[in-house]
Motif scaffolding. Structure first.
Motif, PDB file in Angstrom:
ATOM      1  N   ARG A 129      44.144  70.941 -14.884  1.00 22.19           N
ATOM      2  CA  ARG A 129      43.080  69.956 -14.659  1.00 22.19           C
ATOM      3  C   ARG A 129      43.604  68.529 -14.916  1.00 22.19           C
ATOM      4  N   GLN A 130      44.305  68.353 -16.058  1.00 20.83           N
ATOM      5  CA  GLN A 130      44.779  67.015 -16.407  1.00 20.83           C
ATOM      6  C   GLN A 130      45.861  66.543 -15.439  1.00 20.83           C
ATOM      7  N   GLU A 131      46.784  67.423 -15.076  1.00 17.62           N
ATOM      8  CA  GLU A 131      47.857  67.036 -14.158  1.00 17.62           C
ATOM      9  C   GLU A 131      47.293  66.679 -12.781  1.00 17.62           C
ATOM     10  N   TRP A 132      46.282  67.408 -12.339  1.00 18.62           N
ATOM     11  CA  TRP A 132      45.634  67.125 -11.052  1.00 18.62           C
ATOM     12  C   TRP A 132      44.994  65.733 -11.087  1.00 18.62           C
ATOM     13  N   MET A 133      44.235  65.465 -12.127  1.00 15.06           N
ATOM     14  CA  MET A 133      43.568  64.175 -12.248  1.00 15.06           C
ATOM     15  C   MET A 133      44.584  63.046 -12.331  1.00 15.06           C
ATOM     16  N   GLN A 134      45.624  63.226 -13.124  1.00 13.25           N
ATOM     17  CA  GLN A 134      46.624  62.173 -13.278  1.00 13.25           C
ATOM     18  C   GLN A 134      47.307  61.863 -11.953  1.00 13.25           C
ATOM     19  N   LYS A 135      47.626  62.898 -11.198  1.00 10.45           N
ATOM     20  CA  LYS A 135      48.312  62.693  -9.914  1.00 10.45           C
ATOM     21  C   LYS A 135      47.437  61.914  -8.933  1.00 10.45           C
ATOM     22  N   PHE A 136      46.226  62.409  -8.689  1.00 10.77           N
ATOM     23  CA  PHE A 136      45.435  61.830  -7.612  1.00 10.77           C
ATOM     24  C   PHE A 136      44.761  60.518  -8.010  1.00 10.77           C
ATOM     25  N   ILE A 137      44.372  60.374  -9.267  1.00 10.83           N
ATOM     26  CA  ILE A 137      43.833  59.081  -9.701  1.00 10.83           C
ATOM     27  C   ILE A 137      44.953  58.052  -9.755  1.00 10.83           C
ATOM     28  N   GLY A 138      46.100  58.440 -10.297  1.00  7.83           N
ATOM     29  CA  GLY A 138      47.225  57.508 -10.392  1.00  7.83           C
ATOM     30  C   GLY A 138      47.697  57.031  -9.029  1.00  7.83           C
ATOM     31  N   GLU A 139      47.883  57.962  -8.093  1.00  5.64           N
ATOM     32  CA  GLU A 139      48.336  57.585  -6.753  1.00  5.64           C
ATOM     33  C   GLU A 139      47.279  56.756  -6.029  1.00  5.64           C
ATOM     34  N   GLY A 140      46.022  57.119  -6.219  1.00  9.65           N
ATOM     35  CA  GLY A 140      44.954  56.383  -5.553  1.00  9.65           C
ATOM     36  C   GLY A 140      44.843  54.956  -6.050  1.00  9.65           C
ATOM     37  N   LEU A 141      44.942  54.761  -7.355  1.00 12.39           N
ATOM     38  CA  LEU A 141      44.862  53.406  -7.904  1.00 12.39           C
ATOM     39  C   LEU A 141      46.099  52.587  -7.539  1.00 12.39           C
ATOM     40  N   ALA A 142      47.253  53.230  -7.419  1.00  9.76           N
ATOM     41  CA  ALA A 142      48.458  52.507  -6.995  1.00  9.76           C
ATOM     42  C   ALA A 142      48.282  51.975  -5.576  1.00  9.76           C
ATOM     43  N   ALA A 143      47.690  52.775  -4.702  1.00 10.47           N
ATOM     44  CA  ALA A 143      47.413  52.308  -3.340  1.00 10.47           C
ATOM     45  C   ALA A 143      46.368  51.198  -3.355  1.00 10.47           C
ATOM     46  N   PHE A 144      45.360  51.329  -4.230  1.00 10.02           N
ATOM     47  CA  PHE A 144      44.319  50.309  -4.345  1.00 10.02           C
ATOM     48  C   PHE A 144      44.930  48.983  -4.786  1.00 10.02           C
ATOM     49  N   GLU A 145      45.883  49.045  -5.699  1.00 15.17           N
ATOM     50  CA  GLU A 145      46.568  47.840  -6.146  1.00 15.17           C
ATOM     51  C   GLU A 145      47.190  47.095  -4.960  1.00 15.17           C
ATOM     52  N   LYS A 146      47.767  47.837  -4.036  1.00 18.79           N
ATOM     53  CA  LYS A 146      48.381  47.205  -2.859  1.00 18.79           C
ATOM     54  C   LYS A 146      47.322  46.607  -1.944  1.00 18.79           C
ATOM     55  N   LEU A 147      46.174  47.269  -1.844  1.00 20.17           N
ATOM     56  CA  LEU A 147      45.084  46.705  -1.044  1.00 20.17           C
ATOM     57  C   LEU A 147      44.594  45.379  -1.631  1.00 20.17           C
ATOM     58  N   LEU A 148      44.737  45.223  -2.926  1.00 21.80           N
ATOM     59  CA  LEU A 148      44.309  43.989  -3.578  1.00 21.80           C
ATOM     60  C   LEU A 148      45.291  42.839  -3.358  1.00 21.80           C
ATOM     61  N   TYR A 174      37.729  53.911 -15.678  1.00 19.74           N
ATOM     62  CA  TYR A 174      37.236  54.722 -16.804  1.00 19.74           C
ATOM     63  C   TYR A 174      37.801  56.147 -16.712  1.00 19.74           C
ATOM     64  N   ASN A 175      37.763  56.732 -15.515  1.00 21.52           N
ATOM     65  CA  ASN A 175      38.300  58.083 -15.336  1.00 21.52           C
ATOM     66  C   ASN A 175      39.805  58.116 -15.569  1.00 21.52           C
ATOM     67  N   ALA A 176      40.490  57.087 -15.083  1.00 20.64           N
ATOM     68  CA  ALA A 176      41.939  57.040 -15.272  1.00 20.64           C
ATOM     69  C   ALA A 176      42.291  57.009 -16.758  1.00 20.64           C
ATOM     70  N   THR A 177      41.530  56.247 -17.515  1.00 19.10           N
ATOM     71  CA  THR A 177      41.752  56.183 -18.960  1.00 19.10           C
ATOM     72  C   THR A 177      41.445  57.525 -19.610  1.00 19.10           C
ATOM     73  N   ARG A 178      40.343  58.107 -19.191  1.00 19.90           N
ATOM     74  CA  ARG A 178      39.930  59.393 -19.768  1.00 19.90           C
ATOM     75  C   ARG A 178      40.992  60.472 -19.562  1.00 19.90           C
ATOM     76  N   TRP A 179      41.603  60.500 -18.363  1.00 24.75           N
ATOM     77  CA  TRP A 179      42.565  61.549 -18.033  1.00 24.75           C
ATOM     78  C   TRP A 179      44.008  61.126 -18.276  1.00 24.75           C
ATOM     79  N   LYS A 180      44.192  59.929 -18.839  1.00 22.74           N
ATOM     80  CA  LYS A 180      45.523  59.429 -19.193  1.00 22.74           C
ATOM     81  C   LYS A 180      46.430  59.292 -17.969  1.00 22.74           C
ATOM     82  N   ALA A 181      45.848  58.863 -16.862  1.00 23.19           N
ATOM     83  CA  ALA A 181      46.644  58.552 -15.675  1.00 23.19           C
ATOM     84  C   ALA A 181      47.460  57.288 -15.944  1.00 23.19           C
ATOM     85  N   ASP A 182      48.584  57.171 -15.268  1.00 25.18           N
ATOM     86  CA  ASP A 182      49.477  56.041 -15.478  1.00 25.18           C
ATOM     87  C   ASP A 182      49.084  54.897 -14.542  1.00 25.18           C
TER      88      ASP A 182
END
Length: 209
Positions: A129-148, A174-182
């Motif tokens: 569960r944690q590895e799944w959240m970290q992967k997809f939240i982390g990758e998604g926010l990294a792409a969002f950073e580029k959109l910004l 908040y979710n990224a913090t909760r799941w310790k995404a990078d």
């Protein structure tokens, strides 16, 4: 007219978006909790409100609305000057794209139903569960950073006042913090999340942990 009613789960990021919108607009509402962990969202009572078995649902203006972005757009269109969406077509398109990058691309694969199913299939427990959240939240926010990386980005996702995009970003952080995404290296994401956190409407809408 009766007070609006929000069918809500405290940690639901979709519900969190709507809570921020209601706070921004100064709309007083009642909360009816729907406990996702006990599958209350799949009860006959809640399915009568939302056949998808999801939160939030909002009763307002004699209507029952579902889907957080649709709710926020309704509030924008019926409360002039809300600022939830920009007034120009290009700005609205950008804010919708930023919002959907989270609400349509990160959120669905990190929702409780799909993740529970992955955990059940793999028998991997909380580690999966944690590895799944970290992967997809982390990758998604990294792409969002580029959109910004855009001249239209200001103190917030679009310009210098919060829009629907910020209402999507803050719950995802908040979710990224909760799941310790990078996401520590995402300077724009972190700066905007900090700016939002300085506003009382965001703080008051946040999950109470």
């Amino acid at each position: 007219m009766s007070k609006p009613v929000l069918y809500d789960y405290w940690r639901s990021s979709a519900s969190y978006r709507v809570r921020i919108a209601l706070k921004m607009l100064g709309i007083e509402y009642e909360t009816v909790p729907v406990d996702l962990l006990t599958k209350e969202q799949k009860s006959a009572e809640h399915l009568a409100r939302n056949p998808q078995g999801l939160v939030p649902a909002l009763e307002i203006d004699g209507l029952r609305l579902t889907q957080s972005l649709a709710i926020i757009e309704y509030l924008d269109q019926t409360r002039p000057g809300s600022g939830l969406l920009p007034s120009d077509a290009a700005g609205r398109a950008r804010v919708r794209a930023l919002s959907q990058a989270i609400a349509s691309d990160i959120h669905p694969i990190c929702n409780i139903g799909p993740v529970d199913h992955v955990v059940a299939l793999t028998h991997g427990g909380d580690k999966v569960r944690q590895e799944w959240m970290q992967k997809f939240i982390g990758e998604g926010l990294a792409a969002f950073e580029k959109l910004l990386d855009n001249l239209a980005t200001g103190r917030f996702c679009h310009g210098d006042s919060p829009t629907m995009a910020d209402l999507c970003l803050v719950p995802q952080v908040y979710n990224a913090t909760r799941w310790k995404a990078d996401f520590a290296s995402l300077d724009r994401v972190n700066a905007i999340a900090t700016a939002c956190g300085e506003l009382p409407v965001f703080r008051h809408a946040a999950p109470k942990t």
